[in-house]
Design a protein around this motif. Structure first.
Motif, PDB file in Angstrom:
ATOM      1  N   ALA A  77      53.533  41.609  40.589  1.00 32.94           N
ATOM      2  CA  ALA A  77      53.523  43.018  40.874  1.00 32.94           C
ATOM      3  C   ALA A  77      52.657  43.681  39.977  1.00 32.94           C
ATOM      4  O   ALA A  77      52.494  43.236  38.879  1.00 32.94           O
ATOM      5  CB  ALA A  77      55.189  43.487  40.912  1.00 32.94           C
ATOM      6  N   GLY A  78      52.085  44.727  40.539  1.00 42.86           N
ATOM      7  CA  GLY A  78      51.175  45.470  39.611  1.00 42.86           C
ATOM      8  C   GLY A  78      49.545  45.182  39.747  1.00 42.86           C
ATOM      9  O   GLY A  78      48.941  45.807  39.055  1.00 42.86           O
ATOM     10  N   CYS A  79      49.317  44.283  40.320  1.00 44.55           N
ATOM     11  CA  CYS A  79      48.185  43.904  40.593  1.00 44.55           C
ATOM     12  C   CYS A  79      47.507  44.830  41.654  1.00 44.55           C
ATOM     13  O   CYS A  79      48.057  45.625  42.125  1.00 44.55           O
ATOM     14  CB  CYS A  79      47.700  42.640  41.364  1.00 44.55           C
ATOM     15  SG  CYS A  79      48.367  41.054  40.384  1.00 44.55           S
ATOM     16  N   ASP A  80      46.006  44.978  41.266  1.00 40.13           N
ATOM     17  CA  ASP A  80      45.092  45.810  42.157  1.00 40.13           C
ATOM     18  C   ASP A  80      43.965  45.123  42.729  1.00 40.13           C
ATOM     19  O   ASP A  80      43.761  44.010  42.510  1.00 40.13           O
ATOM     20  CB  ASP A  80      44.933  47.141  41.390  1.00 40.13           C
ATOM     21  CG  ASP A  80      44.435  48.339  42.147  1.00 40.13           C
ATOM     22  OD1 ASP A  80      44.390  48.378  42.979  1.00 40.13           O
ATOM     23  OD2 ASP A  80      44.278  49.398  41.472  1.00 40.13           O
ATOM     24  N   TRP A 129      45.780  40.909  52.030  1.00 42.63           N
ATOM     25  CA  TRP A 129      46.193  39.588  51.555  1.00 42.63           C
ATOM     26  C   TRP A 129      46.579  40.081  50.175  1.00 42.63           C
ATOM     27  O   TRP A 129      47.854  39.370  49.750  1.00 42.63           O
ATOM     28  CB  TRP A 129      44.840  39.033  51.317  1.00 42.63           C
ATOM     29  CG  TRP A 129      45.026  37.687  50.141  1.00 42.63           C
ATOM     30  CD1 TRP A 129      45.462  36.437  50.389  1.00 42.63           C
ATOM     31  CD2 TRP A 129      44.764  37.792  48.768  1.00 42.63           C
ATOM     32  NE1 TRP A 129      45.415  35.741  49.368  1.00 42.63           N
ATOM     33  CE2 TRP A 129      45.152  36.741  48.348  1.00 42.63           C
ATOM     34  CE3 TRP A 129      44.068  38.814  48.023  1.00 42.63           C
ATOM     35  CZ2 TRP A 129      44.958  36.412  46.852  1.00 42.63           C
ATOM     36  CZ3 TRP A 129      43.939  38.719  46.747  1.00 42.63           C
ATOM     37  CH2 TRP A 129      44.442  37.293  45.860  1.00 42.63           C
ATOM     38  N   LEU A 130      46.158  40.980  49.360  1.00 44.84           N
ATOM     39  CA  LEU A 130      46.634  41.382  48.183  1.00 44.84           C
ATOM     40  C   LEU A 130      48.200  41.966  48.258  1.00 44.84           C
ATOM     41  O   LEU A 130      49.199  41.317  47.537  1.00 44.84           O
ATOM     42  CB  LEU A 130      45.794  42.507  47.526  1.00 44.84           C
ATOM     43  CG  LEU A 130      46.207  42.964  46.194  1.00 44.84           C
ATOM     44  CD1 LEU A 130      46.168  42.036  44.984  1.00 44.84           C
ATOM     45  CD2 LEU A 130      45.594  44.281  45.735  1.00 44.84           C
ATOM     46  N   GLU A 131      48.425  42.611  49.207  1.00 47.17           N
ATOM     47  CA  GLU A 131      49.735  43.178  49.467  1.00 47.17           C
ATOM     48  C   GLU A 131      50.541  42.006  49.627  1.00 47.17           C
ATOM     49  O   GLU A 131      51.852  42.189  49.101  1.00 47.17           O
ATOM     50  CB  GLU A 131      49.693  44.491  50.497  1.00 47.17           C
ATOM     51  CG  GLU A 131      49.038  45.821  50.051  1.00 47.17           C
ATOM     52  CD  GLU A 131      48.951  46.647  51.224  1.00 47.17           C
ATOM     53  OE1 GLU A 131      49.144  46.623  52.210  1.00 47.17           O
ATOM     54  OE2 GLU A 131      49.255  47.721  50.675  1.00 47.17           O
ATOM     55  N   GLN A 132      50.353  41.370  50.678  1.00 47.69           N
ATOM     56  CA  GLN A 132      51.163  40.134  50.865  1.00 47.69           C
ATOM     57  C   GLN A 132      51.450  39.145  49.691  1.00 47.69           C
ATOM     58  O   GLN A 132      52.544  38.718  49.494  1.00 47.69           O
ATOM     59  CB  GLN A 132      50.805  39.447  52.279  1.00 47.69           C
ATOM     60  CG  GLN A 132      50.941  40.064  53.442  1.00 47.69           C
ATOM     61  CD  GLN A 132      50.772  39.119  54.684  1.00 47.69           C
ATOM     62  OE1 GLN A 132      51.134  38.151  54.362  1.00 47.69           O
ATOM     63  NE2 GLN A 132      50.527  39.740  55.800  1.00 47.69           N
TER      64      GLN A 132
END
Length: 389
Positions: free
Chosen positions: A147-150, A135-138
């Motif tokens: 961009a840049g979230c982890d 989910w995070l990557e999408q």
């Protein structure tokens, strides 16, 4: 820490199903809920969740060292006396644990507080490890998140490494088992089976109901293949009541989780930890019901059975009045009383509990369960999280 409303993917069901996540909807209600997510700072994760999780784990080990030879403590925890030697020997042999989940109250404004330790049979693992990472990557790829979230999530890598560690001193066959009726349990075990195979183990699935006992005292699967090592998503307190409980100690089987986990998967642990470390910043005051010290608890308190799953038979009280409760089959062994957490996250009529994961006793991920009431139940929703850049 903040609750963020987001737009769910139009095809979110298909997206999670492609990963093998079959129980995203339970009894017609949404379980996996990506319409909302929880955002954290890196400092909150490292200082307020990761570090306390590992500190609590070490505190639990210190408790076992004190309790393992203390018959009075084992009695208070309602551990059957017939299994005391079995548990003690598993600890003395240094049998390895695989994973567990601390449920924490945390609102971003103070130290996280331990609500309970799911030390033996925690679920929500696959969605924590794989589904919310996908989910995070999408979400970053389609612009729903910057961009840049982890994400605090190294569960998959840690699980494979932990399984690989079980191959020494020699490779062995590992069976993984759960009950037949639970899609959630089967999904969890199927995921762990895949991790074990990636680690190079000879791993195979069996239902708990298929396990039998050979004439030489070893357990076997439905094909009469001896079970050398068994991961069982089945609580120790249930196994101790089975008709073959007397065969556990002599079965020559390595159990995952090991028998000593029975001391930690018991809510009496909460009272024992507070007695051992009163005032610890990550603990809530707790006592066994009937202890005169219960009078020192705050008027708002929680009554919990020693053994319970998914919020069953837990009652939130304030000056004797029931504020929230959930029915269930537990409570025969006794109860504890615990101060209600004042730092349980609340937003827009929702309450959130942090699930902080440990693999081989190292903190390595988290999940969020959310409900309209303070007690987390089997119907509570799973929400993804992310770390802001």
């Amino acid at each position: 820490m903040r609750r963020v409303v987001l737009e769910a993917r139009a095809d979110w069901q298909a997206q999670v199903e492609r990963l093998g996540f079959a129980f995203h909807t339970i009894d017609g209600a949404t379980y996996w809920d990506e319409r909302t997510a929880y955002a954290f700072t890196l400092d909150e994760i490292e200082r307020d969740i990761e570090a306390p999780t590992e500190a609590i784990e070490q505190l639990c080990f210190a408790f076992i060292e004190k309790a393992i030879d203390d018959d009075a403590v084992l009695t208070r925890l309602a551990i059957p006396e017939a299994q005391w030697a079995f548990i003690r020997e598993s600890w003395q042999r240094g049998e390895r644990n695989l994973y567990g989940r601390l449920d924490l109250a945390y609102d971003g404004r103070g130290p996280a507080k331990l609500l309970e330790y799911n030390a033996d049979t925690p679920t929500a693992l696959f969605e924590s490890s794989v589904v919310q990472w996908d989910w995070l990557e999408q979400a970053m790829a389609n612009g729903r998140l910057p961009a840049g979230c982890d994400q605090f999530n190294s569960l998959h890598e840690r699980l494979i490494a932990a399984f690989a560690g079980l191959r020494t001193p020699s490779p062995y066959r590992l069976h993984l088992a759960c009950v037949q009726e639970s899609a959630e349990d089967r999904g969890t075990v199927d995921y762990l089976l895949d991790c074990a195979k990636q680690a190079g183990l000879d791993a195979r699935f069996t239902f708990i109901e298929e396990i039998g006992l050979l004439t030489d005292g070893r357990f076997c699967d439905g094909s009469n293949v001896p079970i050398e090592a068994l991961f069982k998503l089945y609580p120790w307190e249930w196994l101790f009541r089975e008709r073959y409980a007397s065969a556990l100690a002599g079965s020559r089987c390595q159990f995952i989780e090991p028998p000593w986990k029975a001391l930690l998967s018991n809510k009496g642990l909460l009272a024992c930890l507070w007695e051992m470390e009163p005032g610890h910043p990550n603990l809530l005051p707790a006592f066994f019901e009937g202890d005169p010290r219960c009078e020192s608890l705050s008027p708002r308190r929680v009554r919990k059975p020693l053994y319970s799953r998914e919020g069953a038979n837990i009652t939130l009280l304030e000056r004797g009045k029931v504020l929230d409760s959930d029915d269930g089959p537990y409570g025969a062994e006794g109860f504890i009383l615990q101060d209600a957490a004042t730092n349980l996250f609340q937003s827009d009529g929702n309450y959130a509990v942090i699930g902080s994961w440990l693999v081989a006793s190292q903190a390595c991920g988290l999940c969020i369960r959310e409900d309209a009431t303070p007690i987390t139940k089997n119907t509570s929703r799973f929400l993804p999280h992310y770390i802001e850049p």
